[in-house]
Scaffold this motif. Structure first.
Motif, PDB file in Angstrom:
ATOM      1  N   VAL A  75     -13.122  42.685 -60.708  1.00  0.00           N
ATOM      2  CA  VAL A  75     -13.887  42.596 -59.463  1.00  0.00           C
ATOM      3  C   VAL A  75     -13.645  41.203 -58.896  1.00  0.00           C
ATOM      4  N   ASN A  76     -13.263  41.108 -57.624  1.00  0.00           N
ATOM      5  CA  ASN A  76     -12.948  39.788 -57.075  1.00  0.00           C
ATOM      6  C   ASN A  76     -14.188  38.902 -56.966  1.00  0.00           C
ATOM      7  N   GLU A  77     -13.945  37.633 -56.645  1.00  0.00           N
ATOM      8  CA  GLU A  77     -15.011  36.621 -56.698  1.00  0.00           C
ATOM      9  C   GLU A  77     -16.205  36.982 -55.818  1.00  0.00           C
ATOM     10  N   GLU A 179      -9.659  35.279 -46.579  1.00  0.00           N
ATOM     11  CA  GLU A 179      -9.803  36.254 -47.650  1.00  0.00           C
ATOM     12  C   GLU A 179     -10.224  35.593 -48.956  1.00  0.00           C
ATOM     13  N   LYS A 180      -9.773  34.367 -49.162  1.00  0.00           N
ATOM     14  CA  LYS A 180     -10.067  33.592 -50.374  1.00  0.00           C
ATOM     15  C   LYS A 180     -10.756  32.293 -49.977  1.00  0.00           C
ATOM     16  N   PRO A 181     -12.066  32.328 -49.748  1.00  0.00           N
ATOM     17  CA  PRO A 181     -12.763  31.141 -49.235  1.00  0.00           C
ATOM     18  C   PRO A 181     -12.753  29.944 -50.175  1.00  0.00           C
ATOM     19  N   LEU A 182     -12.276  30.120 -51.415  1.00  0.00           N
ATOM     20  CA  LEU A 182     -12.196  28.969 -52.310  1.00  0.00           C
ATOM     21  C   LEU A 182     -11.300  27.888 -51.697  1.00  0.00           C
ATOM     22  N   TYR A 183     -10.384  28.275 -50.799  1.00  0.00           N
ATOM     23  CA  TYR A 183      -9.537  27.269 -50.164  1.00  0.00           C
ATOM     24  C   TYR A 183     -10.296  26.483 -49.110  1.00  0.00           C
TER      25      TYR A 183
END
Length: 373
Positions: A75-77, A179-183
């Motif tokens: 399951v993604n973050e 899509e990947k807010p960690l960036y």
């Protein structure tokens, strides 16, 4: 750093062993793994959410080792956080353990609202750095500046400000930060904790101090970097853009060390940009958290304990993911060689992750406004 002040106080035996989360106490008091295993065997099966599909095999190995049933689900973050919030609200917990959920969501919502809890096993606690104990970081995921080793004998970029220059316009690849807010969180971490290093990198490259109308050196770099039109793509496309063989002008990229396994299995030519200023990349923390509403708290804790052992985390360390247990080394044949560059990574400061979450939309909007194709 100022992590949340929740520590494990100890445990009390009332029929089965039940562990308590008590503020300020040491998790090392009277830890008994055998008692934890015995208590876990009397509980219902557990489900573990993780960002890696390898959690399926990890759960199977755990079940075989302890006779405690566990099922792993990829399951993604962001979805992990959403599921655990919804399950808590409904009173029907499905995910008993979360591995590597969205850090900002965890710090801004799930931990403060008591939806999840952090627990550190006492026998392993001394081997985990203070900054990784609360919330517990099980493993960190390095994202590294990467070049094509077939095209270049060494990294063609020595400073991240070079990536804002015309030579690299449209020739840098990274995960889509929408899509990947960690960036986006990475940008905020840089501004909050490392803005001086970003400014120094500019001065080191150009021989003059940075002059900008932006509120920080980081904002100036992000504006210029976005204006150079990086390719935003999924992880496979990013790795291929940088590492596919036979390219006349391969991309630079920032990508996960896990993609370096494609050097072995897929013929890619990925290499870490050793010495790039100010950081070789960043290390994103993978929290190990337990749903407060779980009906199997001891089985959940036993699984956390397992993840903190060499056996339990082995199928992630082969991908260059960094265990928080300092006694566990990466395999000698790990393809990226990240172990040699560990000290050159920017480390996420979890204590300010709630601020990252609050400013995430601001950074995404800032990127959108300044991005130019």
């Amino acid at each position: 750093m100022k992590p949340l002040k929740k520590q494990l106080a100890g445990f009390a035996a009332v029929g089965a062993i039940t562990f308590a989360f008590v503020a300020g106490a040491s998790a090392q008091e009277k830890f008994d793994l055998d008692a934890l295993v015995a208590a876990a065997k009397g509980e219902a099966p557990i489900t573990v959410y993780a960002v890696t599909g390898k959690i399926v095999d990890t759960a199977k190995a755990f079940t075989e080792k302890y006779g405690v049933q566990a099922t792993g689900k990829k399951v993604n973050e962001a979805t992990q956080a959403d599921l655990m919030i919804r399950e808590s609200q409904s009173g029907k917990v499905i995910g008993d353990v979360s591995l590597a959920m969205d850090v900002g969501s965890a710090m801004a919502q799930l931990l403060p609202e008591g939806i999840v809890e952090s627990w550190v096993p006492g026998d392993i606690e001394p081997d985990i750095a203070d900054a990784s104990r609360n919330p517990l970081v099980v493993v960190s995921d390095p994202q590294v500046w990467t070049y094509n080793t077939e095209k270049y004998k060494s990294c063609p970029v020595k400073n991240i400000w070079e990536l804002t220059e015309p030579k690299w316009k449209g020739k840098v690849a990274m995960l889509d930060l929408f899509e990947k807010p960690l960036y986006a969180d990475w940008f905020n971490q840089l501004e909050t904790h490392h803005d001086a290093e970003i400014a120094k990198a500019y001065e080191d490259l150009y021989g003059k101090k940075l002059e900008t109308d932006q509120p920080s050196a980081t904002a100036a770099w992000v504006k210029a970097y976005a204006g150079n039109a990086p390719l935003l793509a999924d992880s496979t496309a990013v790795a291929d853009a940088a590492g596919a063989p036979g390219q006349a002008e391969p991309f630079m990229a920032i990508t996960a060390t896990a993609k370096y396994r494609e050097n072995v299995t897929g013929g890619l030519k990925l290499g870490i940009c050793e010495g790039i200023e100010p950081f070789v990349g960043f290390s994103y923390p993978g929290f190990g958290l337990i749903a407060k509403g779980t009906k199997s708290p001891n089985a959940a804790k036993l699984f956390i304990h397992y993840l903190l052992t060499e056996e339990g985390i082995a199928n992630q360390t082969v991908d260059g993911k960094l265990p928080s247990n300092g006694k566990i080394a990466l395999p000698d044949d790990e393809p990226s060689g990240i172990a040699k560059h560990r000290d050159s990574l920017m480390l996420f400061d979890s204590s300010t992750a709630a601020d990252d979450f609050d400013k995430r939309q601001d950074w995404q909007d800032f990127w959108r406004v300044n991005y130019k194709k």
